[in-house]
Motif scaffolding. Structure first.
Motif, PDB file in Angstrom:
ATOM      1  N   ILE A  93       0.829  -1.202   0.000  1.00  0.00           N
ATOM      2  CA  ILE A  93       0.000   0.000   0.000  1.00  0.00           C
ATOM      3  C   ILE A  93       0.868   1.259   0.000  1.00  0.00           C
ATOM      4  CG2 ILE A  93      -1.683   1.335   1.323  1.00  0.00           C
ATOM      5  CD1 ILE A  93      -2.777  -1.344   2.366  1.00  0.00           C
ATOM      6  N   LEU A  94       1.844   1.282   0.912  1.00  0.00           N
ATOM      7  CA  LEU A  94       2.658   2.488   1.069  1.00  0.00           C
ATOM      8  C   LEU A  94       3.579   2.736  -0.123  1.00  0.00           C
ATOM      9  CD1 LEU A  94       3.718   2.219   4.829  1.00  0.00           C
ATOM     10  CD2 LEU A  94       2.076   3.821   3.819  1.00  0.00           C
ATOM     11  N   GLY A  95       4.173   1.648  -0.688  1.00  0.00           N
ATOM     12  CA  GLY A  95       5.116   1.814  -1.786  1.00  0.00           C
ATOM     13  C   GLY A  95       4.503   2.490  -3.009  1.00  0.00           C
ATOM     14  N   PRO A  96       3.443   1.905  -3.578  1.00  0.00           N
ATOM     15  CA  PRO A  96       2.823   2.556  -4.736  1.00  0.00           C
ATOM     16  C   PRO A  96       2.311   3.963  -4.432  1.00  0.00           C
ATOM     17  CG  PRO A  96       2.124   0.279  -4.597  1.00  0.00           C
ATOM     18  CD  PRO A  96       2.899   0.556  -3.346  1.00  0.00           C
ATOM     19  N   ILE A  97       1.740   4.163  -3.248  1.00  0.00           N
ATOM     20  CA  ILE A  97       1.257   5.503  -2.895  1.00  0.00           C
ATOM     21  C   ILE A  97       2.415   6.497  -2.874  1.00  0.00           C
ATOM     22  CG2 ILE A  97       0.344   6.902  -0.997  1.00  0.00           C
ATOM     23  CD1 ILE A  97      -1.544   4.627  -0.324  1.00  0.00           C
ATOM     24  N   ALA A  98       3.517   6.079  -2.251  1.00  0.00           N
ATOM     25  CA  ALA A  98       4.671   6.970  -2.141  1.00  0.00           C
ATOM     26  C   ALA A  98       5.235   7.332  -3.510  1.00  0.00           C
ATOM     27  CB  ALA A  98       5.753   6.311  -1.281  1.00  0.00           C
ATOM     28  N   GLY A 149       5.952  11.988   0.480  1.00  0.00           N
ATOM     29  CA  GLY A 149       7.155  11.908   1.282  1.00  0.00           C
ATOM     30  C   GLY A 149       6.919  11.191   2.603  1.00  0.00           C
ATOM     31  N   ALA A 150       5.762  11.484   3.223  1.00  0.00           N
ATOM     32  CA  ALA A 150       5.420  10.807   4.471  1.00  0.00           C
ATOM     33  C   ALA A 150       5.220   9.316   4.233  1.00  0.00           C
ATOM     34  CB  ALA A 150       4.160  11.438   5.077  1.00  0.00           C
ATOM     35  N   ALA A 151       4.533   8.973   3.136  1.00  0.00           N
ATOM     36  CA  ALA A 151       4.322   7.569   2.805  1.00  0.00           C
ATOM     37  C   ALA A 151       5.645   6.873   2.510  1.00  0.00           C
ATOM     38  CB  ALA A 151       3.386   7.446   1.604  1.00  0.00           C
ATOM     39  N   LEU A 152       6.562   7.584   1.849  1.00  0.00           N
ATOM     40  CA  LEU A 152       7.868   7.010   1.547  1.00  0.00           C
ATOM     41  C   LEU A 152       8.659   6.747   2.827  1.00  0.00           C
ATOM     42  CD1 LEU A 152      10.007   6.162  -0.515  1.00  0.00           C
ATOM     43  CD2 LEU A 152      10.765   8.551  -0.604  1.00  0.00           C
ATOM     44  N   ALA A 153       8.608   7.704   3.758  1.00  0.00           N
ATOM     45  CA  ALA A 153       9.306   7.509   5.030  1.00  0.00           C
ATOM     46  C   ALA A 153       8.744   6.302   5.779  1.00  0.00           C
ATOM     47  CB  ALA A 153       9.180   8.774   5.885  1.00  0.00           C
ATOM     48  N   ALA A 154       7.412   6.193   5.800  1.00  0.00           N
ATOM     49  CA  ALA A 154       6.784   5.047   6.460  1.00  0.00           C
ATOM     50  C   ALA A 154       7.128   3.748   5.738  1.00  0.00           C
ATOM     51  CB  ALA A 154       5.269   5.251   6.513  1.00  0.00           C
ATOM     52  N   PHE A 155       7.196   3.809   4.422  1.00  0.00           N
ATOM     53  CA  PHE A 155       7.538   2.635   3.619  1.00  0.00           C
ATOM     54  C   PHE A 155       8.955   2.167   3.922  1.00  0.00           C
ATOM     55  CE2 PHE A 155       9.260   1.001  -0.493  1.00  0.00           C
ATOM     56  CZ  PHE A 155       8.510  -0.161  -0.550  1.00  0.00           C
ATOM     57  N   ILE A 156       9.890   3.118   4.026  1.00  0.00           N
ATOM     58  CA  ILE A 156      11.284   2.779   4.317  1.00  0.00           C
ATOM     59  C   ILE A 156      11.398   2.122   5.696  1.00  0.00           C
ATOM     60  CG2 ILE A 156      13.567   3.751   4.797  1.00  0.00           C
ATOM     61  CD1 ILE A 156      12.983   5.832   2.623  1.00  0.00           C
ATOM     62  N   SER A 189       9.063   0.572   7.308  1.00  0.00           N
ATOM     63  CA  SER A 189       8.412  -0.733   7.229  1.00  0.00           C
ATOM     64  C   SER A 189       9.337  -1.774   6.610  1.00  0.00           C
ATOM     65  CB  SER A 189       7.119  -0.612   6.415  1.00  0.00           C
ATOM     66  OG  SER A 189       6.535  -1.874   6.190  1.00  0.00           O
ATOM     67  N   CYS A 190      10.027  -1.391   5.535  1.00  0.00           N
ATOM     68  CA  CYS A 190      10.921  -2.329   4.856  1.00  0.00           C
ATOM     69  C   CYS A 190      12.121  -2.708   5.719  1.00  0.00           C
ATOM     70  CB  CYS A 190      11.406  -1.734   3.535  1.00  0.00           C
ATOM     71  SG  CYS A 190      10.157  -1.663   2.230  1.00  0.00           S
ATOM     72  N   LEU A 191      12.568  -1.791   6.547  1.00  0.00           N
ATOM     73  CA  LEU A 191      13.743  -2.054   7.370  1.00  0.00           C
ATOM     74  C   LEU A 191      13.437  -2.924   8.585  1.00  0.00           C
ATOM     75  CD1 LEU A 191      15.550   1.423   7.296  1.00  0.00           C
ATOM     76  CD2 LEU A 191      16.192  -0.670   6.076  1.00  0.00           C
ATOM     77  N   ILE A 192      12.196  -2.852   9.072  1.00  0.00           N
ATOM     78  CA  ILE A 192      11.882  -3.618  10.289  1.00  0.00           C
ATOM     79  C   ILE A 192      11.245  -4.963   9.990  1.00  0.00           C
ATOM     80  CG2 ILE A 192      11.637  -1.500  11.643  1.00  0.00           C
ATOM     81  CD1 ILE A 192       8.630  -1.805  11.487  1.00  0.00           C
ATOM     82  N   LYS A 193      10.707  -5.139   8.777  1.00  0.00           N
ATOM     83  CA  LYS A 193      10.078  -6.414   8.435  1.00  0.00           C
ATOM     84  C   LYS A 193      11.132  -7.434   8.014  1.00  0.00           C
ATOM     85  CE  LYS A 193       5.451  -4.887   7.043  1.00  0.00           C
ATOM     86  NZ  LYS A 193       4.715  -5.810   7.927  1.00  0.00           N
ATOM     87  N   GLU A 194      10.885  -8.686   8.346  1.00  0.00           N
ATOM     88  CA  GLU A 194      11.805  -9.750   7.976  1.00  0.00           C
ATOM     89  C   GLU A 194      11.747 -10.017   6.479  1.00  0.00           C
ATOM     90  OE1 GLU A 194      12.750 -14.453   9.011  1.00  0.00           O
ATOM     91  OE2 GLU A 194      11.283 -13.328  10.190  1.00  0.00           O
ATOM     92  N   GLN A 195      10.558  -9.909   5.879  1.00  0.00           N
ATOM     93  CA  GLN A 195      10.387 -10.153   4.447  1.00  0.00           C
ATOM     94  C   GLN A 195       9.651  -8.956   3.829  1.00  0.00           C
ATOM     95  OE1 GLN A 195       8.312 -13.968   4.643  1.00  0.00           O
ATOM     96  NE2 GLN A 195      10.207 -15.030   4.138  1.00  0.00           N
ATOM     97  N   PRO A 196      10.384  -7.876   3.577  1.00  0.00           N
ATOM     98  CA  PRO A 196       9.751  -6.649   3.072  1.00  0.00           C
ATOM     99  C   PRO A 196       9.462  -6.713   1.576  1.00  0.00           C
ATOM    100  CG  PRO A 196      12.096  -6.314   3.240  1.00  0.00           C
ATOM    101  CD  PRO A 196      11.819  -7.699   3.783  1.00  0.00           C
ATOM    102  N   LEU A 197       8.651  -5.786   1.122  1.00  0.00           N
ATOM    103  CA  LEU A 197       8.338  -5.716  -0.302  1.00  0.00           C
ATOM    104  C   LEU A 197       9.580  -5.369  -1.116  1.00  0.00           C
ATOM    105  CD1 LEU A 197       5.907  -5.878  -2.288  1.00  0.00           C
ATOM    106  CD2 LEU A 197       5.728  -3.390  -2.082  1.00  0.00           C
TER     107      LEU A 197
END
Length: 488
Positions: free
Chosen positions: A215-220, A248-255, A257-265
């Motif tokens: 959700i966050l990636g495409p939105i960002a 920009g806010a969505a991109l920050a949240a996306f980053i 999310s990707c860093l804390i998830k074990e299997q990120p998008l």
């Protein structure tokens, strides 16, 4: 050659030969070329589309913006789709969706229909380039990777240069619909060849779908691209600010999310590699200087020099020639000595070419501009191939399918930012210079001065890339290379 035979010969010791991968490489090249070509082919036809649909320029320009937005939105899903459904299947379906969208564009009756069908094109085309690059990387053995990716990169550089030529000819001598209909036979050919010759790469076990990232990636990416597009008109407009702030806010949240998830998008942990980080930052700088100015030459030739669209496309051909000559050469150099020498040479040519354009005058000979275009094309061939291969070599092989969407998505964002930034800067300088003149000749000089200053800004950015090139080193061998699963 069957898929099974292709897989066997590519994996058997001593089984590799260029002849055995030509058909597989051709399938990827056809699909990638078609998608990249369509990124530029519409630009020359914009005035014709405005007249045909009895619409405004701002409205019709959304046929270009919407295509870029949809490309950016779908790219982050390419890695997961490859893991889940296998790269070959996703690649062929993407080409089919892109081709179908192209046919619909040709039959559009209103601007809103054209924009909608361009979105459909982008949704299909967004996965073609990153998946295609990952497949080429997996087909190529390490010792031949630079040469083979160099061959693959030729259409990536030729397409933007040939797009205006093809579009100008079709618009002037056939009809605007054919800038889309021409994709039908090309797409069908790519699907047929790919279905027969592409190896069936086994998919890795697909991770649980990162819903939040999806959700966050495409939105960002979409909103940032939207904000940048609107910013080319006014950086303080509500639409531009909303797109940039929310994106920009969505991109920050996306980053995060990707860093804390074990299997990120998207696998952002690869930035822990200093070799990868230096390579991709250098790539972003190069793309800013090159792709940010890709629209300046057509604008200069048509609006200031008053060449026709077809003549403009032909004048741009030296850029394609330079790319075609030097990209294979860069591949061979890369295989022997690594990325630094061809990258330094390429960035020197790019910096020099843009710097030469900063001396532009109203009576500058056409030969001078064509020589500059050749220098830029040569620099593109040397730099882009070297950086693309360097970035992939600095990535563990089992992560390549997940890193190529990252690099492709970032390229879309960087390119959009660069184009909006340079065109915005050009417009602002034009406003300043036009406020000081009134006569027709004065207006011409104001336009030339604006282009001159914009090219100088691009040369300054390219110079920063040249400095960074000296810090690019050859990556150490990646242990994951030996763990690559065999193709089935």
């Amino acid at each position: 050659m069957s898929n099974k035979f292709a897989a066997q010969t590519l994996n058997e010791p001593g089984g590799f030969s260029m002849k055995r991968i030509v058909a597989s490489l051709l399938a990827v090249v056809i699909g990638t070329f078609m998608v990249i070509l369509d990124s530029t082919v519409v630009n020359v036809a914009i005035p014709t589309l405005v007249d045909n649909f009895d619409s405004t320029l701002h409205t019709i320009q959304w046929s270009v913006t919407a295509y870029t937005l949809s490309l950016s939105a779908v790219i982050p899903l390419a890695g997961w789709m490859s893991d889940k459904f296998r790269a070959k299947r996703v690649f062929l379906v993407s080409i089919g969706l892109f081709t179908f969208g192209s046919v619909l564009c040709a039959f559009a009756q209103t601007p809103s229909q054209l924009i909608s069908f361009r979105i459909l094109q982008g949704l299909g085309g967004g996965m073609v380039s990153p998946i295609g690059m990952a497949m080429v990387y997996r087909i190529a053995p390490p010792e031949k990777r630079g040469t083979i990716i160099g061959m693959f990169g030729i259409p990536m550089l030729l397409a933007p240069a040939l797009g205006p030529v093809l579009s100008g000819w079709l618009v002037e001598y056939v009809s605007w619909q054919w800038i889309f209909l021409i994709n039908l036979p090309i797409g069908i050919l790519g699907i047929v060849i790919g279905n027969k010759f592409l190896p069936n790469f086994p998919g890795h076990e697909a991770p649980h779908l990162d819903i939040l990232g999806m959700i966050l990636g495409p939105i960002a990416f979409a909103l940032i691209t939207f904000g940048i597009s609107e910013g080319s008109v006014s950086w303080t407009s509500d639409r531009a600010l909303s797109g940039l702030i929310i994106g920009g806010a969505a991109l920050a949240a996306f980053i995060v999310s990707c860093l804390i998830k074990e299997q990120p998008l998207l696998e952002l942990r690869v930035f822990k590699s200093s070799d990868f980080t230096r390579g991709i930052v250098a790539s972003w700088i190069m793309q800013t200087a090159l792709f940010g100015t890709v629209l300046l030459f057509p604008l200069l030739l048509q609006q200031v020099k008053h060449y026709s669209p077809l003549a403009t496309g032909l004048i741009l051909l030296p850029q394609a020639a330079g790319s075609m000559i030097f990209m294979p050469l860069a591949g061979r150099i890369f295989d022997k000595v690594g990325a630094r020498p061809p990258l330094i040479a390429g960035m020197t040519l790019i910096t020099g070419g843009l710097f030469f354009m900063s001396f532009l005058q109203s009576d500058t000979p056409l030969a001078y501009m064509m020589m500059t275009l050749f220098l830029l094309g040569s620099g593109m061939g040397l730099s882009m191939m070297s950086l693309n291969t360097h970035v992939l070599n600095a990535t563990p092989r089992h992560l390549v399918s997940r890193v190529t969407p990252l690099t492709s998505a970032s390229q879309q964002v960087v390119t959009s930012l660069a184009i909006a930034g340079f065109t915005g800067y050009l417009s602002s300088r034009m406003t300043v210079h036009l406020s000081r003149v009134s006569a027709k000749q004065g207006m011409l000089e104001a336009g030339i001065a604006s282009f001159r200053e914009t090219f100088f800004a691009a040369a300054f950015i390219a110079c920063a890339g040249l400095v960074l090139s000296f810090f690019i080193r050859k990556p150490k061998p990646v242990p994951a290379e030996a763990s690559e699963p065999e193709m089935a």
